[in-house]
Motif scaffolding. Structure first.
Motif, PDB file in Angstrom:
ATOM      1  N   PRO A  57       0.828  -1.213   0.000  1.00 41.58           N
ATOM      2  CA  PRO A  57       0.000   0.000   0.000  1.00 41.58           C
ATOM      3  C   PRO A  57       0.858   1.256   0.000  1.00 41.58           C
ATOM      4  O   PRO A  57       0.756   2.109   0.864  1.00 41.58           O
TER       5      PRO A  57
ATOM      6  N   THR B 235      -4.856  -0.544  -1.088  1.00 36.23           N
ATOM      7  CA  THR B 235      -4.794  -0.771  -2.530  1.00 36.23           C
ATOM      8  C   THR B 235      -6.140  -1.312  -2.989  1.00 36.23           C
ATOM      9  O   THR B 235      -6.804  -2.061  -2.262  1.00 36.23           O
TER      10      THR B 235
ATOM     11  N   GLU C 250      -7.774  -3.078  -6.550  1.00 38.25           N
ATOM     12  CA  GLU C 250      -7.478  -3.589  -7.878  1.00 38.25           C
ATOM     13  C   GLU C 250      -8.670  -3.377  -8.810  1.00 38.25           C
ATOM     14  O   GLU C 250      -9.788  -3.835  -8.533  1.00 38.25           O
TER      15      GLU C 250
ATOM     16  N   THR D  60      -4.050  -0.883 -10.454  1.00 38.82           N
ATOM     17  CA  THR D  60      -4.210  -0.895  -8.998  1.00 38.82           C
ATOM     18  C   THR D  60      -4.127   0.527  -8.482  1.00 38.82           C
ATOM     19  O   THR D  60      -3.162   1.243  -8.763  1.00 38.82           O
TER      20      THR D  60
ATOM     21  N   LEU E  76      -3.758   3.113  -5.272  1.00 40.96           N
ATOM     22  CA  LEU E  76      -3.140   3.046  -3.947  1.00 40.96           C
ATOM     23  C   LEU E  76      -3.196   4.412  -3.284  1.00 40.96           C
ATOM     24  O   LEU E  76      -3.238   5.451  -3.946  1.00 40.96           O
TER      25      LEU E  76
END
Length: 729
Positions: free
Chosen positions: A44, A487, A489, A495, A497
């Motif tokens: 993260p 995070t 997806e 992704t 973050l």
């Protein structure tokens, strides 16, 4: 060792021993803080791994050249070889890498991370196997520096089967390098022995002297692994490591006036003839791992590092540089060895000890329908630096147009001042807990909490026998540092973050009483993309400092009114913000040829947001040695495993050397110059286990002023060629 600290250390060892007696299978070769690039992508926050394969493409032996391949990392060159690295992350400050947590194999490696974090020791980079760079909330797993980032240097691992390597290299300026290692493993044991030796006559020439300006470094490493058989009900593993290194380098802080730099950047003034660094370092590490079950692992690490150094170098000539740059002909003549001048050569003689015990527990469990990866860690640590620094006075005497140095006196007989006769100590206890929660298949949230409790003391003596204390200074710091990152997806390999954490950089023990530590709240938000041969990253970061602290050293004097060279200086509030970007792709061409390309760019903007109490730093002032733009492009062609050729283009913006250079007026002597450097490398497989390589650093021989503090302008490495052979066996 302080009695209370010893008791705490023993208590922690006793606590961890019974737990370590219950475990089950896991293989631990070396401790890593990230792992591989795939692991980095799951964190993260911003994290990068420069793999051994990446490092082999350019055959770099200067850590600065690898640092520039990671976004968010910047550096200030000093000697051209990377002997004294200056690395910063996200505006944290690059002076002697003192604002970055530096580790080798997960163990703090600075000579005294709390009492003297300035990194005058660095392992020979030519023996490092790979590099991990961690930023963002996950940084709270490590410390003590938790503002900008952490760097872990991974040494050569014990091989899974009998294997070895010999790499030899020669280059211009009588440069030579030999790196060799051999190791083997069985089911229950493994070992590695390694040696790295590197030397050069140097690329600079001292006026009126035939002394060399190069260096000679030697590193030796031995590792041993003992472990339970795979059939054992309880799996234990013990890793032992001992390393020793020494360095002799004829380096100096004395640079050049701008006029002389323009004529020949690779000259040195005669007054620096006797400047020399002499170091010895020994490191010990023992790490025990045990698996209690499939979900619980305990790791205990004990370590001790001993470092001694004496940098015998000209001191106090920065005033002559300033005077000559402002047109003083007498000062210029004295620097050029054309006129008599008296000056000091200081024995910057110091001994460091750093040791501690670290315990970590990793537990995987299911709670409330979510998967939790919980980690608890605690570390007891102590370190100290003992400074006993006599000053010799010499006179440069010019006879028949030739300068000589004549000894005048030494403070060994006249008395060493308390600033050069002192001991600085630190005791620290730190703990953290981190919980990585897989909320669902797409969302992962990590919560972290770190606690640092630090006690520092500085004792100055007024006599050489150290029977009379001139004064003592102490500082106590206790801080809770929370953080959270996440995070998410998306489809298509994207992704998202984001994270926020409270960061700490302790003040040095040489500071005045009760100097507050550096505290900041750090934010980041961005996205990663990974699909096939393409990966990209774009992250914005913002750090709000409620107190900005400079660590003062001779290399990077502080911004206070006295330009202090020891202790720490509080500059008050400031902010740093910026953007990190990376993109890479490997193109598949005809006949098995591929073309890997990777580029990264970092933009950073930082300024003081509150005037300091003593008025030396004003609201709106710039931060020192902070480049606005750093860019790197690496492109290559690979013919499978048979051959490769790479080009690397690096750019670093100009940097202010003090906080006043953007106040207006002429700032010519207050900033470095921007620099673009192109490097080339290539290799060819002679046999299945032998490879020839060649490289040229700074192909276009572009030399600029890359450093000005403390005493004048200094250049980067000129164009330099090397050839070598690497043989596996």
């Amino acid at each position: 060792m302080p009695t209370q600290f010893s008791r705490n250390l023993l208590a922690l060892a006793i606590m961890s021993a019974p737990a370590a007696a219950m475990a089950q299978q896991q293989s631990l070769n070396e401790l890593v803080i990230i792992g591989d690039e795939a692991s980095a992508s799951a964190l993260p926050g911003s994290a990068h791994v420069v793999s051994n394969e990446d490092m082999e493409t350019m055959k770099y032996t200067d850590v600065h050249q690898v640092a520039r391949q990671v976004p968010g990392v910047y550096f200030q060159e000093e000697d051209g070889y990377g002997l004294r690295p200056n690395i910063g992350i996200r505006g944290s400050g690059s002076g002697r890498s003192s604002k970055v947590t530096l580790m080798e194999d997960g163990v703090l490696m600075a000579p005294a991370p709390y009492a003297a974090p300035a990194a005058y020791y660095f392992p020979s980079f030519g023996r490092i196997n790979s590099v991990e760079v961690l930023k963002g909330p996950d940084l709270l797993r490590y410390g003590p520096q938790t503002v900008g980032g952490a760097i872990n240097f991974r040494s050569t691992p014990i091989p899974r089967e009998a294997a070895g390597n010999v790499t030899t290299e020669i280059g211009e300026d009588s440069s030579k390098r030999l790196h060799t290692w051999y190791g083997a493993s069985s089911e229950q044991a493994g070992f590695l022995i390694e040696a790295h030796q590197q030397e050069s006559d140097g690329f600079k020439n001292i006026q009126g002297s035939d002394r060399e300006t190069g260096f000679d470094k030697q590193d030796f490493v031995a590792k041993l692994r003992l472990n339970s058989p795979s059939s054992a009900d309880v799996y234990h593993q013990l890793n032992l490591k001992v390393d020793y290194s020494e360095e002799l380098s004829n380096e100096t802080y004395l640079g050049l006036t701008d006029e002389d730099f323009a004529k020949d950047p690779n000259q040195r003034y005669f007054a620096s003839e006797r400047d020399n660094m002499d170091t010895q370092r020994t490191g010990y590490m023992a790490r025990h791992l045990v698996d209690l079950n499939d979900n619980l692992t305990l790791t205990t690490t004990a370590y001790r590092n001993e470092f001694a150094r004496n940098w015998y170098k000209a001191a106090g000539l920065g005033g002559l540089i300033d005077d000559a740059n402002n047109g003083d002909a007498t000062a210029q003549a004295q620097l050029r060895g054309e006129a008599d001048v008296e000056f000091d050569i200081k024995n910057n003689n110091r001994e460091y000890v750093s040791q501690g015990l670290d315990f970590k527990a990793d537990w995987n469990t299911e709670l409330a329908g979510m998967s939790h990866d919980l980690t608890f860690g605690t570390r007891l640590h102590e370190d100290e630096v003992d400074r006993f620094q006599p000053i010799d006075t010499y006179e440069q005497v010019v006879t028949n147009g030739r300068p000589t140095l004549e000894f005048q006196s030494s403070t060994l007989t006249t008395g060493i001042g308390s600033g050069d006769n002192r001991v600085e100590e630190a005791d620290a206890w730190s703990s953290f807990i981190a919980d990585r929660i897989a909320v669902n298949d797409r969302l992962t949230v990590t919560t972290l909490l770190r606690y640092e409790d630090i006690e520092t003391r500085a004792t100055r003596y007024s006599d050489q026998a150290r029977t009379t204390v001139d004064r003592t200074v102490s500082n106590d710091t206790a801080e809770w540092l929370p953080g959270v990152g996440a995070t998410y997806e998306l489809d298509g390999g994207i992704t998202l973050l984001g994270g926020v954490h409270r960061g700490l950089a302790p003040a040095g023990p040489g500071s005045e009483d009760n100097v507050e530590p550096e505290i900041s709240v750090n934010y980041e938000l961005g996205a990663r993309f990974s699909r096939g041969a393409t990966r990209a990253e774009l992250i914005g970061f913002y750090s709000d400092y409620s107190n900005t602290v400079e660590n003062c050293s001779v290399a990077t004097p502080c911004s206070d009114q006295n330009n202090s060279t020891s202790g720490s200086f509080s500059k008050g509030e400031s902010r740093v913000q910026g953007i990190e970007a990376l993109i890479g792709h490997e193109f598949a061409l005809a006949n098995g040829v591929s073309a890997p390309v990777q580029a990264n760019w970092t933009y950073t903007d930082g300024e003081v947001t509150e005037t300091a109490d003593d008025g030396s730093v004003l609201k709106g002032d710039n931060l020192t040695y902070l480049p606005e733009n750093v860019f790197n492009l690496r492109a290559g062609l690979r013919g499978g495993d048979q051959w490769d050729v790479y080009a690397n283009v690096g750019f670093v913006d100009s940097m202010c050397i003090d906080n006043t250079c953007e106040r207006g007026g002429d700032n010519t002597f207050s900033e470095t110059e921007s620099l673009t450097v192109v490097d080339l490398s290539g290799s060819y497989a002679l046999t299945s286990n032998a490879r020839m390589f060649a490289k040229v650093a700074n192909v276009f021989d572009n030399q600029k002023i890359v450093a000005r503090s403390p005493d004048g302008a200094r250049p980067n490495l000129p164009r330099t060629g090397y050839v070598g052979v690497s043989v596996d066996f």
